[in-house]
Design an enzyme around this catalytic site. Sequence first.
Site, mmCIF file in Angstrom:
data_model
loop_
_atom_site.group_PDB
_atom_site.id
_atom_site.type_symbol
_atom_site.label_atom_id
_atom_site.label_comp_id
_atom_site.label_asym_id
_atom_site.label_seq_id
_atom_site.Cartn_x
_atom_site.Cartn_y
_atom_site.Cartn_z
ATOM 1 C CG ASP A 243 -3.851 -0.284 -3.595
ATOM 2 O OD1 ASP A 243 -3.574 0.807 -4.099
ATOM 3 O OD2 ASP A 243 -4.599 -0.412 -2.590
ATOM 4 C CB ILE A 244 -7.046 -3.748 -0.205
ATOM 5 C CG1 ILE A 244 -8.328 -4.540 0.069
ATOM 6 C CG2 ILE A 244 -7.049 -2.420 0.557
ATOM 7 C CD1 ILE A 244 -8.445 -5.053 1.489
ATOM 8 C CG ASN B 70 -7.211 5.095 14.268
ATOM 9 O OD1 ASN B 70 -8.233 5.674 14.631
ATOM 10 N ND2 ASN B 70 -6.403 5.581 13.347
ATOM 11 N N GLY C 205 -0.794 3.426 6.682
ATOM 12 C CA GLY C 205 -1.008 2.065 6.174
ATOM 13 C C GLY C 205 -2.208 1.927 5.267
ATOM 14 C CB VAL C 206 -4.516 -0.921 4.659
ATOM 15 C CG1 VAL C 206 -5.187 -1.200 6.000
ATOM 16 C CG2 VAL C 206 -5.426 -1.301 3.505
ATOM 17 C CG ASP C 207 -7.230 4.070 8.593
ATOM 18 O OD1 ASP C 207 -7.127 4.396 9.781
ATOM 19 O OD2 ASP C 207 -8.238 4.317 7.900
ATOM 20 C CB SER D 132 -3.380 -6.576 14.000
ATOM 21 O OG SER D 132 -4.397 -5.880 14.687
ATOM 22 N N GLY E 292 0.763 -4.724 10.544
ATOM 23 C CA GLY E 292 1.652 -3.617 10.172
ATOM 24 C C GLY E 292 2.005 -2.805 11.394
ATOM 25 C CE1 TYR F 285 -2.652 0.416 15.832
ATOM 26 C CE2 TYR F 285 -4.567 -1.010 15.725
ATOM 27 C CZ TYR F 285 -4.018 0.252 15.884
ATOM 28 O OH TYR F 285 -4.835 1.338 16.076
HETATM 29 N N1 APR Z 1 -3.584 -2.720 0.235
HETATM 30 C C1 APR Z 1 -3.510 -3.882 0.940
HETATM 31 N N2 APR Z 1 -2.812 -4.017 2.076
HETATM 32 C C2 APR Z 1 -2.121 -2.927 2.507
HETATM 33 C C3 APR Z 1 -2.154 -1.683 1.830
HETATM 34 C C4 APR Z 1 -2.918 -1.605 0.644
HETATM 35 N N3 APR Z 1 -3.019 -0.474 -0.073
HETATM 36 N N4 APR Z 1 -1.377 -0.792 2.529
HETATM 37 C C5 APR Z 1 -0.882 -1.472 3.584
HETATM 38 N N5 APR Z 1 -1.313 -2.749 3.576
HETATM 39 C C6 APR Z 1 -1.021 -3.843 4.510
HETATM 40 C C7 APR Z 1 0.225 -3.725 5.324
HETATM 41 O O1 APR Z 1 1.359 -4.100 4.554
HETATM 42 C C8 APR Z 1 -0.075 -4.730 6.424
HETATM 43 O O2 APR Z 1 0.224 -6.050 5.973
HETATM 44 O O3 APR Z 1 -2.060 -3.858 5.465
HETATM 45 C C9 APR Z 1 -1.594 -4.621 6.596
HETATM 46 C C10 APR Z 1 -2.037 -3.900 7.867
HETATM 47 O O4 APR Z 1 -1.070 -2.921 8.197
HETATM 48 P P1 APR Z 1 -1.512 -1.463 8.734
HETATM 49 O O5 APR Z 1 -2.175 -0.720 7.639
HETATM 50 O O6 APR Z 1 -0.302 -0.858 9.376
HETATM 51 O O7 APR Z 1 -2.632 -1.750 9.821
HETATM 52 P P2 APR Z 1 -2.500 -2.300 11.321
HETATM 53 O O8 APR Z 1 -1.237 -3.059 11.559
HETATM 54 O O9 APR Z 1 -3.814 -2.976 11.582
HETATM 55 O O10 APR Z 1 -2.393 -0.954 12.180
HETATM 56 C C11 APR Z 1 -3.530 -0.129 12.242
HETATM 57 O O11 APR Z 1 -2.286 1.765 11.497
HETATM 58 O O12 APR Z 1 -2.705 3.029 9.654
HETATM 59 C C12 APR Z 1 -2.882 2.959 11.010
HETATM 60 O O13 APR Z 1 -4.958 4.118 11.383
HETATM 61 C C13 APR Z 1 -4.332 2.844 11.383
HETATM 62 O O14 APR Z 1 -3.900 3.222 13.705
HETATM 63 C C14 APR Z 1 -4.225 2.229 12.749
HETATM 64 C C15 APR Z 1 -3.061 1.259 12.583
#
Ligand code: APR
Length: 174
Positions: free
Chosen positions: A13-14, A27, A35-37, A120, A122, A124
């Site tokens: 977990d970052i 976003n 997701g990570v956001d 991107s 996840g 995206y």
């Molecule tokens: N720690 C580390 N990595 C994580 C965590 C965490 N706690 N949670 C998720 N991830 C990973 C996911 O498994 C994926 O490999 O982060 C990577 C990016 O995935 P997303 O969070 O879905 O981000 P992204 O694909 O860039 O899509 C961005 O998703 O959450 C929304 O607001 C965000 O609209 C934006 C979009």
Amino acid sequence: MSFMDRIELICGDITRLDVDAIVNAANRSLLGGGGVDGAIHRAAGPGLLAECRSLGGCETGQAKITKGHRLGASWVVHTVGPVYRGGNEGEATQLASCYRESLALVAGKRLDSIAFPNISTGVYGYPKREAAQIAFDVVRAFLGGHEFPRRVIFCVFDEQNSAIYRDLLGLGSD
Ligand code: APR
């Protein structure tokens, strides 16, 4: 010190990493998401959203920096990755820009360490291996020309990304 000595791979977990800056895969609104956001905003607390409201959003491929608020990390770099639409709409260039702009922000503050999620890959939908190769190539080129950051952590959150990055970094299998 070779650039490879400055790159680390951590699976987890970052939001829990003890680094100077963590990167948020945000976003364009910068007002949170899943997701990570979502994880970063939950861990940072409401002060992060309040600060993000003052930033006026962020374009794809760009990056903006805020304080870390309740996070262990002192800073959060918010960057907006491309939505993957097949690969013929400049996605690779935009993704590379996310890594480069994030690195430039922490280099400008002469920070020691930055942790990246797999931007991107996840929601995206960016293919994981192609995204990892872009991340690695940009980080390698940047570290070759900059003293800061001293350390770059790739923080993977699933087995597939872990295997991809282990292969890229020549770490072999578990
Ligand atoms: N720690 C580390 N990595 C994580 C965590 C965490 N706690 N949670 C998720 N991830 C990973 C996911 O498994 C994926 O490999 O982060 C990577 C990016 O995935 P997303 O969070 O879905 O981000 P992204 O694909 O860039 O899509 C961005 O998703 O959450 C929304 O607001 C965000 O609209 C934006 C979009």
